[in-house]
Design an enzyme around this catalytic site. Structure first.
Site, mmCIF file in Angstrom:
data_model
loop_
_atom_site.group_PDB
_atom_site.id
_atom_site.type_symbol
_atom_site.label_atom_id
_atom_site.label_comp_id
_atom_site.label_asym_id
_atom_site.label_seq_id
_atom_site.Cartn_x
_atom_site.Cartn_y
_atom_site.Cartn_z
ATOM 1 C CE1 TYR A 154 62.584 33.118 14.796
ATOM 2 C CE2 TYR A 154 64.192 33.376 16.445
ATOM 3 C CZ TYR A 154 62.884 33.433 16.072
ATOM 4 O OH TYR A 154 62.094 33.543 17.153
ATOM 5 C CE LYS A 161 61.422 35.616 19.907
ATOM 6 N NZ LYS A 161 60.372 36.209 20.721
HETATM 7 N N1 LIG Z 1 55.550 29.995 17.291
HETATM 8 C C1 LIG Z 1 56.665 29.540 17.661
HETATM 9 O O1 LIG Z 1 57.321 28.848 16.823
HETATM 10 C C2 LIG Z 1 57.568 30.408 18.603
HETATM 11 C C3 LIG Z 1 58.393 29.810 19.442
HETATM 12 C C4 LIG Z 1 59.303 30.442 20.337
HETATM 13 C C5 LIG Z 1 58.970 31.628 20.601
HETATM 14 N N2 LIG Z 1 57.746 32.297 20.096
HETATM 15 C C6 LIG Z 1 57.351 33.661 20.590
HETATM 16 O O2 LIG Z 1 55.930 33.722 20.897
HETATM 17 C C7 LIG Z 1 55.694 34.955 20.870
HETATM 18 C C8 LIG Z 1 53.932 34.908 20.499
HETATM 19 O O3 LIG Z 1 53.839 34.322 19.040
HETATM 20 P P1 LIG Z 1 53.242 33.302 18.374
HETATM 21 O O4 LIG Z 1 53.928 32.084 18.170
HETATM 22 O O5 LIG Z 1 52.119 33.060 19.264
HETATM 23 O O6 LIG Z 1 52.625 33.897 17.136
HETATM 24 P P2 LIG Z 1 51.032 35.038 17.229
HETATM 25 O O7 LIG Z 1 51.329 35.558 15.547
HETATM 26 O O8 LIG Z 1 49.892 34.258 17.485
HETATM 27 O O9 LIG Z 1 51.433 36.110 17.900
HETATM 28 C C9 LIG Z 1 52.104 37.208 17.643
HETATM 29 C C10 LIG Z 1 51.484 38.406 18.304
HETATM 30 O O10 LIG Z 1 52.449 39.676 18.158
HETATM 31 C C11 LIG Z 1 51.463 40.445 18.167
HETATM 32 N N3 LIG Z 1 52.360 41.967 17.430
HETATM 33 C C12 LIG Z 1 53.057 42.039 16.391
HETATM 34 N N4 LIG Z 1 53.284 43.576 16.188
HETATM 35 C C13 LIG Z 1 52.841 44.027 17.401
HETATM 36 C C14 LIG Z 1 52.736 45.381 18.022
HETATM 37 N N5 LIG Z 1 53.485 46.389 17.364
HETATM 38 N N6 LIG Z 1 52.270 45.813 19.283
HETATM 39 C C15 LIG Z 1 51.423 44.716 19.881
HETATM 40 N N7 LIG Z 1 51.576 43.406 19.570
HETATM 41 C C16 LIG Z 1 52.017 42.935 18.382
HETATM 42 C C17 LIG Z 1 50.452 40.178 17.092
HETATM 43 O O11 LIG Z 1 49.253 40.999 16.894
HETATM 44 C C18 LIG Z 1 50.399 38.704 17.534
HETATM 45 O O12 LIG Z 1 49.202 38.989 18.450
HETATM 46 C C19 LIG Z 1 56.394 35.689 20.101
HETATM 47 O O13 LIG Z 1 57.472 36.554 20.729
HETATM 48 C C20 LIG Z 1 57.234 34.746 19.200
HETATM 49 O O14 LIG Z 1 58.314 34.979 18.959
HETATM 50 C C21 LIG Z 1 57.065 31.641 19.022
#
Ligand SMILES: NC(=O)c1ccc[n+]([C@@H]2O[C@H](COP(=O)([O-])OP(=O)(O)OC[C@H]3O[C@@H](n4cnc5c(N)ncnc54)[C@H](O)[C@@H]3O)[C@@H](O)[C@H]2O)c1
Length: 255
Positions: A154, A161
């Protein structure tokens, strides 16, 4: 309209596919009485296509959270669809490949800076951009991956984060006097585009599947989305600066 979020007007960022955590949040929010405005980054026509899969139509506003002009223009864009906002969802993360997958010691500052700008600083930027539309009782919710530990692969995203978790506490401090809350949901691993971009992400998948006390589905975004809804609702009126773990209980375990 009845439901947990009846009458609430929400801005939801971060939809890119229907596996996005933000998509589940938007869907559940609509099913629970909220009006949803989405923002999309980059491939807007794709986001608009995905938005059509929601129970109700949702407008999509273009927003790159690192673009100061787009942030400044956000209130006017939102006002085309809603006269204010009761909640804002930050579901955004990005780090260049050098920052992930074991590259911690070698990632150059320029790449780390991008990761921090998009994944950490933008939480504050988004909240401030939306602030003119918000009033007491408003709620800002973001997504984190438990940053109290150093995880394999990570790397700088973990640092981003940790910064996000701190930024949420500072937002709670500075927006509390305006009656606005800031809370995060710490989700376990979910198969989204963002997750798939992390080399070695399968290590998390195995760990959670084998060890989470409640068990864990890698493809069910709804538990994390439900927690977001709860934090957006009126049912946590005195909670801010908090991190709610939605990880099947994994964070509670020892090594
Ligand atoms: N998937 C996992 O395992 C997980 C676990 C814990 C937390 N998260 C967090 O959840 C959140 C959503 O991620 P996800 O897993 O749904 O993936 P995802 O890829 O579906 O979503 C990530 C989003 O970030 C957007 N993004 C990236 N750069 C950007 C910018 N400059 N301006 C605006 N938007 C931008 C992308 O367009 C995308 O819609 C993130 O913060 C991620 O770190 C994910």
């Amino acid at each position: 309209m009845s439901g947990l979020l009846a009458g609430k007007r929400l801005l939801v960022t971060g939809v890119i596919t229907d596996a996005s955590i933000a998509f589940s949040v938007a869907k559940l929010a609509q099913e629970n009485g909220a009006q949803v405005v989405l923002t999309g980054y980059g491939r807007l026509s794709l986001v608009e296509r995905i938005a059509k899969r929601l129970p109700q139509p949702a407008p999509v506003i273009e927003l790159d959270v690192t673009n100061a002009e787009q942030l400044a223009g956000l209130p006017d864009k939102v006002r085309e669809y809603a006269d204010g906002l009761d909640g804002v969802v930050h579901s955004i993360g990005f780090a260049p490949q050098s920052c992930l997958g074991g590259g911690f010691l070698d990632a150059p500052w320029e790449d780390v800076a991008t990761a921090l700008h998009v994944s950490t600083y933008s939480y504050k930027s988004l909240a401030m951009a939306a602030l003119p539309l918000m009033s007491p009782g408003g709620s800002v919710v973001g997504l984190t991956f438990d940053a109290t530990k150093a995880w394999p692969v990570y790397d700088w995203m973990g640092v981003a984060k940790a910064g996000l978790e701190s930024a949420s506490r500072y937002l709670a401090l500075h927006l509390g006097p305006k009656g606005i809350r800031s809370n995060l949901v710490a989700a376990g691993p979910l198969r989204t585009i963002a997750a798939k971009s992390i080399p070695g992400f399968d290590q998390f998948e195995t760990a959670w599947t084998e060890r989470a006390p409640l068990g864990w589905s890698l493809t069910d975004q709804e538990p994390a989305a439900r927690a977001c809804l709860a934090l957006l609702s009126d049912w946590f009126p005195a909670t801010t600066g908090e991190i709610v773990h939605v990880d099947g209980g994994y964070h509670a375990l020892g090594a």
